[in-house]
Design a protein around this motif. Structure first.
Motif, PDB file in Angstrom:
ATOM      1  N   ALA A  73       0.826  -1.208   0.000  1.00  0.00           N
ATOM      2  CA  ALA A  73       0.000   0.000   0.000  1.00  0.00           C
ATOM      3  C   ALA A  73       0.861   1.260   0.000  1.00  0.00           C
ATOM      4  O   ALA A  73       0.563   2.236  -0.683  1.00  0.00           O
ATOM      5  CB  ALA A  73      -0.932   0.006   1.212  1.00  0.00           C
ATOM      6  N   ILE A  74       1.933   1.229   0.781  1.00  0.00           N
ATOM      7  CA  ILE A  74       2.815   2.393   0.893  1.00  0.00           C
ATOM      8  C   ILE A  74       3.685   2.560  -0.347  1.00  0.00           C
ATOM      9  O   ILE A  74       3.823   3.662  -0.891  1.00  0.00           O
ATOM     10  CB  ILE A  74       3.709   2.269   2.139  1.00  0.00           C
ATOM     11  N   ILE A  75       4.243   1.456  -0.830  1.00  0.00           N
ATOM     12  CA  ILE A  75       5.202   1.533  -1.934  1.00  0.00           C
ATOM     13  C   ILE A  75       4.538   1.751  -3.285  1.00  0.00           C
ATOM     14  O   ILE A  75       5.030   2.536  -4.105  1.00  0.00           O
ATOM     15  CB  ILE A  75       6.062   0.257  -1.979  1.00  0.00           C
ATOM     16  N   ALA A  76       3.424   1.080  -3.536  1.00  0.00           N
ATOM     17  CA  ALA A  76       2.868   1.092  -4.894  1.00  0.00           C
ATOM     18  C   ALA A  76       1.394   1.425  -5.021  1.00  0.00           C
ATOM     19  O   ALA A  76       1.000   2.178  -5.913  1.00  0.00           O
ATOM     20  CB  ALA A  76       3.120  -0.279  -5.539  1.00  0.00           C
ATOM     21  N   VAL A  77       0.564   0.893  -4.130  1.00  0.00           N
ATOM     22  CA  VAL A  77      -0.879   0.947  -4.375  1.00  0.00           C
ATOM     23  C   VAL A  77      -1.465   2.349  -4.246  1.00  0.00           C
ATOM     24  O   VAL A  77      -2.226   2.798  -5.106  1.00  0.00           O
ATOM     25  CB  VAL A  77      -1.639  -0.011  -3.431  1.00  0.00           C
ATOM     26  N   THR A  78      -1.130   3.047  -3.174  1.00  0.00           N
ATOM     27  CA  THR A  78      -1.734   4.364  -2.963  1.00  0.00           C
ATOM     28  C   THR A  78      -1.446   5.333  -4.100  1.00  0.00           C
ATOM     29  O   THR A  78      -2.381   5.953  -4.635  1.00  0.00           O
ATOM     30  CB  THR A  78      -1.289   4.964  -1.618  1.00  0.00           C
ATOM     31  N   PRO A  79      -0.182   5.512  -4.517  1.00  0.00           N
ATOM     32  CA  PRO A  79       0.067   6.442  -5.637  1.00  0.00           C
ATOM     33  C   PRO A  79      -0.650   6.037  -6.920  1.00  0.00           C
ATOM     34  O   PRO A  79      -1.290   6.861  -7.576  1.00  0.00           O
ATOM     35  CB  PRO A  79       1.589   6.381  -5.803  1.00  0.00           C
ATOM     36  N   SER A  80      -0.568   4.748  -7.291  1.00  0.00           N
ATOM     37  CA  SER A  80      -1.161   4.319  -8.558  1.00  0.00           C
ATOM     38  C   SER A  80      -2.682   4.411  -8.528  1.00  0.00           C
ATOM     39  O   SER A  80      -3.311   4.817  -9.505  1.00  0.00           O
ATOM     40  CB  SER A  80      -0.730   2.884  -8.899  1.00  0.00           C
ATOM     41  N   GLU A  81      -3.303   4.060  -7.403  1.00  0.00           N
ATOM     42  CA  GLU A  81      -4.758   4.094  -7.346  1.00  0.00           C
ATOM     43  C   GLU A  81      -5.298   5.507  -7.198  1.00  0.00           C
ATOM     44  O   GLU A  81      -6.381   5.817  -7.683  1.00  0.00           O
ATOM     45  CB  GLU A  81      -5.265   3.189  -6.212  1.00  0.00           C
ATOM     46  N   THR A  82      -4.546   6.388  -6.535  1.00  0.00           N
ATOM     47  CA  THR A  82      -4.968   7.781  -6.460  1.00  0.00           C
ATOM     48  C   THR A  82      -4.993   8.386  -7.858  1.00  0.00           C
ATOM     49  O   THR A  82      -5.964   9.051  -8.259  1.00  0.00           O
ATOM     50  CB  THR A  82      -4.018   8.599  -5.565  1.00  0.00           C
ATOM     51  N   ILE A  83      -3.939   8.153  -8.618  1.00  0.00           N
ATOM     52  CA  ILE A  83      -3.864   8.680  -9.984  1.00  0.00           C
ATOM     53  C   ILE A  83      -4.949   8.057 -10.850  1.00  0.00           C
ATOM     54  O   ILE A  83      -5.654   8.752 -11.590  1.00  0.00           O
ATOM     55  CB  ILE A  83      -2.470   8.407 -10.581  1.00  0.00           C
ATOM     56  N   LYS A  84      -5.111   6.731 -10.753  1.00  0.00           N
ATOM     57  CA  LYS A  84      -6.144   6.035 -11.527  1.00  0.00           C
ATOM     58  C   LYS A  84      -7.529   6.584 -11.213  1.00  0.00           C
ATOM     59  O   LYS A  84      -8.324   6.875 -12.120  1.00  0.00           O
ATOM     60  CB  LYS A  84      -6.108   4.546 -11.216  1.00  0.00           C
ATOM     61  N   THR A  85      -7.837   6.757  -9.928  1.00  0.00           N
ATOM     62  CA  THR A  85      -9.152   7.246  -9.517  1.00  0.00           C
ATOM     63  C   THR A  85      -9.412   8.650 -10.024  1.00  0.00           C
ATOM     64  O   THR A  85     -10.508   8.964 -10.518  1.00  0.00           O
ATOM     65  CB  THR A  85      -9.282   7.214  -7.974  1.00  0.00           C
ATOM     66  N   LYS A  86      -8.414   9.514  -9.935  1.00  0.00           N
ATOM     67  CA  LYS A  86      -8.572  10.886 -10.410  1.00  0.00           C
ATOM     68  C   LYS A  86      -8.735  10.923 -11.934  1.00  0.00           C
ATOM     69  O   LYS A  86      -9.511  11.731 -12.465  1.00  0.00           O
ATOM     70  CB  LYS A  86      -7.376  11.737  -9.976  1.00  0.00           C
ATOM     71  N   LEU A  87      -8.025  10.060 -12.647  1.00  0.00           N
ATOM     72  CA  LEU A  87      -8.166  10.013 -14.104  1.00  0.00           C
ATOM     73  C   LEU A  87      -9.565   9.540 -14.495  1.00  0.00           C
ATOM     74  O   LEU A  87     -10.164  10.059 -15.447  1.00  0.00           O
ATOM     75  CB  LEU A  87      -7.107   9.086 -14.705  1.00  0.00           C
ATOM     76  N   ILE A  88     -10.091   8.542 -13.781  1.00  0.00           N
ATOM     77  CA  ILE A  88     -11.440   8.057 -14.066  1.00  0.00           C
ATOM     78  C   ILE A  88     -12.477   9.129 -13.730  1.00  0.00           C
ATOM     79  O   ILE A  88     -13.423   9.361 -14.484  1.00  0.00           O
ATOM     80  CB  ILE A  88     -11.728   6.772 -13.268  1.00  0.00           C
TER      81      ILE A  88
END
Length: 293
Positions: free
Chosen positions: A114-129
């Motif tokens: 969650a700290i290394i990969a998930v939060t940054p990628s999912e925040t960006i993904k969610t904002k793009l959607i």
């Protein structure tokens, strides 16, 4: 369950490849799930698909896909490496890892990813959607969107929703790994002692693990999506305030919004990830699938 520890490099390669393949194959279900969890008027999965395809074409169902594929690849690599490490530390003298210890190892792996990969990628993904549903989207793909978010909100902008993501990923990995390894150990000890499981059985066990994970962790996923939306700063003070508003304003069932598309994704995800991982591990030379990933 064996405590045999795979080589970190092998776990990283196999996990990253499995994560990338799984993310791309299942992304449309992730897109529909995320869209359904935003506030405002409720839309059914079918309605979201129809509207998106009509307005944006088939490629509209892949808005934000790059962010998730990259993030999922890193996430899966980190998950398998850290889970294998924690599992080896928690094994008993006979090389066995009990379900409670497997749960703890999965929790640690989920928190780390969650700290290394998930939060940054999912925040960006969610904002793009979220941005893609606007008449005039402001982001022109992954790179432009990421740069814009960082410029507007700082580096913390891509770590929005860290707490619910850590809770969700910890719960996800704990439930998924424990379900998978418990079922695998049971089948190997009763029906196929001392033998590797066929791909079909591995896929089925992974799918069951995905199903269990969805229903246990869905409320955390809804809170995570709300906290990462474009309007989160204006609506919610923190994750607890978000949960309170959802409960009091929209009802308890709102916490399970998006269950159907997420269920479709995690059933396929569980099957794909564990199947690809174990086959790649065998292919690159460990000679064993006994790591119980």
């Amino acid at each position: 369950m064996s405590s045999r520890k795979e080589k970190p490099a092998h776990s990283l390669i196999a996990g990253s490849l499995a994560g990338a393949i799984e993310a791309f194959v299942t992304y449309p279900t992730e897109f529909v799930k995320t869209r359904s969890q935003f506030g405002g008027q409720r839309e059914s999965p079918i309605s979201i698909i129809r509207t998106t395809v009509r307005e944006k074409g088939i490629t509209g169902l892949y808005s934000g896909c790059s962010a998730l594929v990259i993030g999922n690849s890193i996430k899966a690599g980190v998950r398998f490496v850290t889970y294998d490490h924690f599992k080896s530390l928690l094994a008993d003298k006979e090389g066995k890892v009990s379900p409670p210890r497997s749960l703890l190892a999965g929790l640690g792996a989920g928190m780390t990813e969650a700290i290394i990969a998930v939060t940054p990628s999912e925040t960006i993904k969610t904002k793009l959607i979220d941005d893609a549903k606007r008449p005039n989207p402001q982001y022109r793909g992954l790179v432009h969107g990421t740069i814009s978010i960082v410029k507007q909100e700082g580096i913390l902008g891509i770590y929005r929703g860290l707490f619910p993501v850590m809770m969700r990923q910890g719960a996800n990995s704990a439930v998924r790994f424990t379900t998978y390894t418990t079922l695998k150990q049971f089948i190997q000890s009763t029906a196929r002692p001392g033998q590797s499981l066929p791909t079909g059985i591995t896929f089925g066990i992974g799918a069951i693990a995905g199903l269990v994970t969805v229903y246990v962790t869905q409320p955390l996923d809804v809170i995570k999506t709300r906290m990462q939306s474009l309007t989160a700063k204006q609506q919610y003070k923190n994750s607890f305030h978000c949960a309170y508003r959802i409960l009091t304003e929209e009802g308890v069932l709102r916490f399970w919004t998006g269950t159907t598309p997420r269920l479709a994704r995690l059933i396929m995800s569980g099957g794909i990830v564990f199947t690809v991982y174990e086959n790649v591990i065998r292919l690159i030379g460990t000679g064993s699938s006994e790591g119980d990933k």
